[in-house]
Design a protein around this motif. Sequence first.
Motif, short mmCIF file in Angstrom:
data_model
loop_
_atom_site.label_atom_id
_atom_site.label_comp_id
_atom_site.label_asym_id
_atom_site.label_seq_id
_atom_site.Cartn_x
_atom_site.Cartn_y
_atom_site.Cartn_z
N ASN A 206 0.82 -1.21 0.00
CA ASN A 206 0.00 0.00 0.00
C ASN A 206 0.86 1.27 0.00
OD1 ASN A 206 -1.88 1.99 2.09
ND2 ASN A 206 -2.74 1.21 0.19
N LYS A 207 2.13 1.11 0.35
CA LYS A 207 3.02 2.28 0.40
C LYS A 207 3.75 2.51 -0.92
CE LYS A 207 3.92 2.43 5.37
NZ LYS A 207 3.72 1.12 6.01
N GLN A 208 3.46 1.69 -1.91
CA GLN A 208 4.10 1.91 -3.20
C GLN A 208 3.81 3.33 -3.68
OE1 GLN A 208 4.50 -0.30 -7.47
NE2 GLN A 208 2.47 0.22 -6.81
N VAL A 209 4.85 4.00 -4.19
CA VAL A 209 4.69 5.44 -4.45
C VAL A 209 4.07 5.78 -5.81
CG1 VAL A 209 6.60 6.07 -2.95
CG2 VAL A 209 7.04 5.67 -5.38
N ALA A 215 -3.32 2.82 -9.77
CA ALA A 215 -4.01 3.80 -8.92
C ALA A 215 -4.70 4.88 -9.75
CB ALA A 215 -3.03 4.43 -7.93
N ALA A 224 -8.95 2.28 -1.82
CA ALA A 224 -7.53 2.04 -1.56
C ALA A 224 -6.93 1.21 -2.69
CB ALA A 224 -7.36 1.31 -0.23
N VAL A 225 -5.73 1.58 -3.12
CA VAL A 225 -5.05 0.82 -4.16
C VAL A 225 -3.66 0.46 -3.67
CG1 VAL A 225 -4.24 0.79 -6.55
CG2 VAL A 225 -6.32 2.05 -5.96
#
Lengths: 285, 309
Positions: A206-209, A215, A224-225
């Motif tokens: 979930n923390k992928q930027v 997304a 949420a993606v």
Amino acid sequence: MSAPDFDTLFSTAGVRGWLHAADIDSGREVGHGADVPLPTASMFKVPLLVEFCRQADAGLLDPSDRVTVPAAGRSSGPTGISAMLDEVTLSLRDLAYLMIAVSDNGSADVLLARVGREAVNTMLAALGLHGTRVLQSCQEFNDSMREDAGHPWPFVDPDDVARLRALDPERTNRSTPREMSALFGMIWRDEAASAESCAWMRAALNKQVWPHRLASGFPYDDVAVSGKTGTAPTLRTESGVVEYPDGRRYAVAVFTRSFSTALNQPRADAVIGTAARMAVDHLRR
Amino acid sequence: MDLVRHLRYFTVVAEELHFGNAAIRLGMAQPPLSQRIKRLEEELGVRLFDRSARQVRLTDAGRLLLGEAREIVARVDRLHELARQGQGTVLKVGVPPDLAPAAIAALVAGFREIKPEVRLAPAEIWTADQVTALAEGTIDVGLVRHPVSAPGLEYGRILVQAQGVLLAEDDPLTAVGEVHLADLAGRELLMPPKEGEPGLHAQVLSECRRHGFVPTQVHQGAGLGLVLAGAAVAFGPKAELPGLAWRPLLGSPIMSRVSTAWRVATASVNEVIGDFSAVAVRTLKERAGMTDEGAVPARRISRRPGMLA
């Protein structure tokens, strides 16, 4: 109702596309070339993450163990410790976080050496993912492109691109849309590892930027993606999970190959999100 | 002969132009119906229907008399209705003008079934005006939209319904099965009059802003012409209307909340109000797709690294 017209969608973005999307809890699914073997590029970091967690669950490694990675000999890449200039000391799980959040090649190769690629492949077979294999480290992947093209990055000459082993699923890390979405489904259902490890993997994914692919199809505060991208010349992919406000959640994997070798193709990135949205919308009808 | 009854048969046959169908509508067999039409023709001394062709047709005389016959039947019905009303209590009810016509009809029919002696006098009034009308005693009970706050009012059970969005059927947004409020960005919105529904206005517009939809203009009105023209979108319950498409809203951000309302002090008709409330709850659930108000789900904001970087 019939599946959306993915072919037209992909072709107007200048790509060929393959995808698989499934309701994580009901199993309802939609596919478009879902079983075609395709190169995963950096998405191989997801099975690596899963095996890392399983070894931690089994007590084979301690995720808080600190490792020192010298500046010299680090795998190349544009982010994370690959982009840093000096020696770093990080815990294994923080390396894993960098590997997922910013697709750090340096962290990935440290973890792959620690975990062992045969262990990753054994785990994949045990999970029934027989079309998914990890054959190369990030460094080997990058080296192969330099060797095949006969020159360093960038690779934009169509003849060079045609020669790349990195784009041949027989000779590089590979999977299928169905197996990538299946792996994400297992992480979200606490089946890929212990519940605690799965929760940590979900948080990392979930923390992928990157906001430009999966997304981008869900530009909503209450959706949420999570996911992991993969990129190589003409190859743009992302697999992940989309979670809706009503609690329903969908594993999605989208692979694309662009007709053009241009490196900057925002429409090719965005169509991954658009196709995912169409697939999820279809599953919700 | 009972001329009025015969005239009623005449009007029904004239509408159906088919003795079999007319007999079914009248709940009788075909031969006696034919017989009675024949007797009416004898009584009036003209042929009303031309049965020579394969289909039944009105004769010129029949066409001439039909309007008059309808008028007589309607007036007699009205006479009976007035006679009935003179006997019982009247319950004056306010309903929102944009409530589905089928729901209003079901409400009236449902109430008549359990309280035939009480006549329901419904009037279409927006929530704010219902509050005033309740205070002044112009109506006995209302069907109001929440949030509403007014001293001295009591409310029945609150029912809720997730609202979707109504779009012109050629709107590109109809390509998706579910629309997010943020997808509506840049569009104009049609809502009930702000003066009539101030609570609804404030709540809906704040939900819209929170979800990324700031209407470029808010139109006020109950008709859907602007939506049909593609000039605005509107929120509402699922509906199949020619030229329009309805899509659910992703995450159900817009909820319609209604209940009955009455003045605390209306003791005289309290029992009837209770009956009406019960009928309203049942009807709105069965006919208008409303449900009991559950716990309001906590709003979740997904966290994406890009939001903070």
